[in-house]
Scaffold this motif. Sequence first.
Motif, PDB file in Angstrom:
ATOM      1  N   LEU A 207       0.846  -1.192   0.000  1.00  0.00           N
ATOM      2  CA  LEU A 207       0.000   0.000   0.000  1.00  0.00           C
ATOM      3  C   LEU A 207       0.880   1.239   0.000  1.00  0.00           C
ATOM      4  O   LEU A 207       1.917   1.280   0.652  1.00  0.00           O
ATOM      5  N   ASN A 208       0.442   2.250  -0.777  1.00  0.00           N
ATOM      6  CA  ASN A 208       1.138   3.528  -0.803  1.00  0.00           C
ATOM      7  C   ASN A 208       0.561   4.459   0.255  1.00  0.00           C
ATOM      8  O   ASN A 208      -0.650   4.448   0.523  1.00  0.00           O
ATOM      9  N   PHE A 209       1.426   5.291   0.836  1.00  0.00           N
ATOM     10  CA  PHE A 209       1.012   6.272   1.827  1.00  0.00           C
ATOM     11  C   PHE A 209       1.542   7.638   1.393  1.00  0.00           C
ATOM     12  O   PHE A 209       2.725   7.772   1.089  1.00  0.00           O
ATOM     13  N   SER A 210       0.661   8.637   1.391  1.00  0.00           N
ATOM     14  CA  SER A 210       1.020   9.986   0.968  1.00  0.00           C
ATOM     15  C   SER A 210       1.256  10.892   2.165  1.00  0.00           C
ATOM     16  O   SER A 210       0.981  10.528   3.311  1.00  0.00           O
ATOM     17  N   ALA A 211       1.730  12.100   1.879  1.00  0.00           N
ATOM     18  CA  ALA A 211       2.014  13.076   2.932  1.00  0.00           C
ATOM     19  C   ALA A 211       0.787  13.296   3.807  1.00  0.00           C
ATOM     20  O   ALA A 211      -0.326  13.476   3.312  1.00  0.00           O
ATOM     21  N   GLY A 212       0.996  13.259   5.118  1.00  0.00           N
ATOM     22  CA  GLY A 212      -0.085  13.457   6.062  1.00  0.00           C
ATOM     23  C   GLY A 212      -0.742  12.178   6.535  1.00  0.00           C
ATOM     24  O   GLY A 212      -1.557  12.205   7.460  1.00  0.00           O
ATOM     25  N   GLN A 213      -0.394  11.046   5.929  1.00  0.00           N
ATOM     26  CA  GLN A 213      -1.029   9.785   6.295  1.00  0.00           C
ATOM     27  C   GLN A 213      -0.179   8.996   7.301  1.00  0.00           C
ATOM     28  O   GLN A 213       1.041   9.105   7.340  1.00  0.00           O
ATOM     29  N   PHE A 214      -0.888   8.171   8.091  1.00  0.00           N
ATOM     30  CA  PHE A 214      -0.269   7.236   9.018  1.00  0.00           C
ATOM     31  C   PHE A 214      -0.603   5.821   8.567  1.00  0.00           C
ATOM     32  O   PHE A 214      -1.677   5.572   8.002  1.00  0.00           O
ATOM     33  N   GLY A 215       0.316   4.890   8.810  1.00  0.00           N
ATOM     34  CA  GLY A 215       0.074   3.505   8.430  1.00  0.00           C
ATOM     35  C   GLY A 215       0.519   2.535   9.494  1.00  0.00           C
ATOM     36  O   GLY A 215       1.289   2.885  10.407  1.00  0.00           O
ATOM     37  N   PHE A 216       0.046   1.294   9.356  1.00  0.00           N
ATOM     38  CA  PHE A 216       0.357   0.273  10.358  1.00  0.00           C
ATOM     39  C   PHE A 216       0.245  -1.111   9.749  1.00  0.00           C
ATOM     40  O   PHE A 216      -0.606  -1.376   8.899  1.00  0.00           O
ATOM     41  N   THR A 217       1.122  -2.000  10.170  1.00  0.00           N
ATOM     42  CA  THR A 217       0.978  -3.425   9.906  1.00  0.00           C
ATOM     43  C   THR A 217       1.616  -4.178  11.072  1.00  0.00           C
ATOM     44  O   THR A 217       2.750  -3.874  11.456  1.00  0.00           O
ATOM     45  N   PRO A 218       0.898  -5.135  11.667  1.00  0.00           N
ATOM     46  CA  PRO A 218       1.406  -5.790  12.874  1.00  0.00           C
ATOM     47  C   PRO A 218       2.466  -6.849  12.628  1.00  0.00           C
ATOM     48  O   PRO A 218       3.291  -7.106  13.499  1.00  0.00           O
ATOM     49  N   ASN A 219       2.442  -7.487  11.455  1.00  0.00           N
ATOM     50  CA  ASN A 219       3.406  -8.549  11.176  1.00  0.00           C
ATOM     51  C   ASN A 219       3.510  -8.772   9.673  1.00  0.00           C
ATOM     52  O   ASN A 219       2.734  -8.186   8.894  1.00  0.00           O
ATOM     53  N   PRO A 220       4.429  -9.603   9.216  1.00  0.00           N
ATOM     54  CA  PRO A 220       4.677  -9.756   7.777  1.00  0.00           C
ATOM     55  C   PRO A 220       3.532 -10.363   6.981  1.00  0.00           C
ATOM     56  O   PRO A 220       3.541 -10.290   5.747  1.00  0.00           O
ATOM     57  N   THR A 221       2.550 -10.960   7.632  1.00  0.00           N
ATOM     58  CA  THR A 221       1.469 -11.624   6.892  1.00  0.00           C
ATOM     59  C   THR A 221       0.191 -10.795   6.811  1.00  0.00           C
ATOM     60  O   THR A 221      -0.743 -11.174   6.109  1.00  0.00           O
ATOM     61  N   VAL A 222       0.135  -9.671   7.522  1.00  0.00           N
ATOM     62  CA  VAL A 222      -1.054  -8.820   7.516  1.00  0.00           C
ATOM     63  C   VAL A 222      -0.796  -7.601   6.637  1.00  0.00           C
ATOM     64  O   VAL A 222       0.199  -6.899   6.829  1.00  0.00           O
ATOM     65  N   PRO A 223      -1.660  -7.304   5.671  1.00  0.00           N
ATOM     66  CA  PRO A 223      -1.425  -6.171   4.769  1.00  0.00           C
ATOM     67  C   PRO A 223      -1.413  -4.843   5.509  1.00  0.00           C
ATOM     68  O   PRO A 223      -2.121  -4.670   6.499  1.00  0.00           O
ATOM     69  N   PRO A 224      -0.616  -3.895   5.028  1.00  0.00           N
ATOM     70  CA  PRO A 224      -0.573  -2.565   5.643  1.00  0.00           C
ATOM     71  C   PRO A 224      -1.929  -1.874   5.505  1.00  0.00           C
ATOM     72  O   PRO A 224      -2.667  -2.108   4.543  1.00  0.00           O
ATOM     73  N   ILE A 225      -2.245  -1.012   6.468  1.00  0.00           N
ATOM     74  CA  ILE A 225      -3.496  -0.256   6.428  1.00  0.00           C
ATOM     75  C   ILE A 225      -3.229   1.208   6.727  1.00  0.00           C
ATOM     76  O   ILE A 225      -2.217   1.558   7.332  1.00  0.00           O
TER      77      ILE A 225
END
Length: 264
Positions: A207-225
């Motif tokens: 997933l791409n993240f732009s300026a002003g955004q926050f992201g998270f993924t708990p481990n290598p098998t869960v997609p970023p959000i």
Amino acid sequence: MTLALFCLASVSWAAQVAGTIVQLSGPLMARKADGGMRILSLKSEVESGDTLVTEKTTYAMVKFIDNSEITLKPSTTFKVENFSYDAANPGGDNASFNLVKGGLRSVTGLLGKRNKEKFALKTPSATIGIRGTTFIAEWVEPTAQAVAAREAYWMASTASLDPLAAPMQPLMLAQGPLPVRPAVMAPGLYVQVLDGMINLNNSGGNLNFSAGQFGFTPNPTVPPIVVPQNPGLQFAPPPVFNSSQPGSAGAAPPKSNAVDCEVR
């Protein structure tokens, strides 16, 4: 002849300087590729293969030879896996890093601007790629307290869901209002984009993240959000560390002439 070749190889390895420590607020150690340890100070050189370790009160800024900057938070372990830059040889560009523990702020330099695909910041949860940017990344290690906070989050976020819903459904709630944040951030990788764009990629997706955004993924098998608000990221180095942030991007790459004494 053998001794001459050994000395030549040693000189060649020592010459692989990636950057220089330009700001420092406390103790900083470097674990060398051969296992040796070195205490770093202002103007110390950082080599490809070094693993940098900051103490619990230390912020440290590395200025790389392409004019990029990485500022490490306290209690961070960060490895320069492979860094190669030559202004006259774009084909040899390589910037491979590994955030083992803790957090950092990264400001793109000349390498990232001309060869974005040659930059990779590995973490335990995902690999971060850049699109010419300034971003913050933090890996929160699993602890008993953090695991409890994560369980509380999941219980709160699934309370109103259909009981037959798929197990991954709670992750979709990150696109809407979140429950009250626990005092301790749940384990995983958190990112904040200050300028430009980054990409998070793991076996679960990308997933791409732009300026002003926050992201998270708990481990290598869960997609970023995408997380709609700051999940608790804090990055507060001494004010002097911010003097070379965007706005001084036109400065020339630093010339490294510091010499450190090391016993291998």
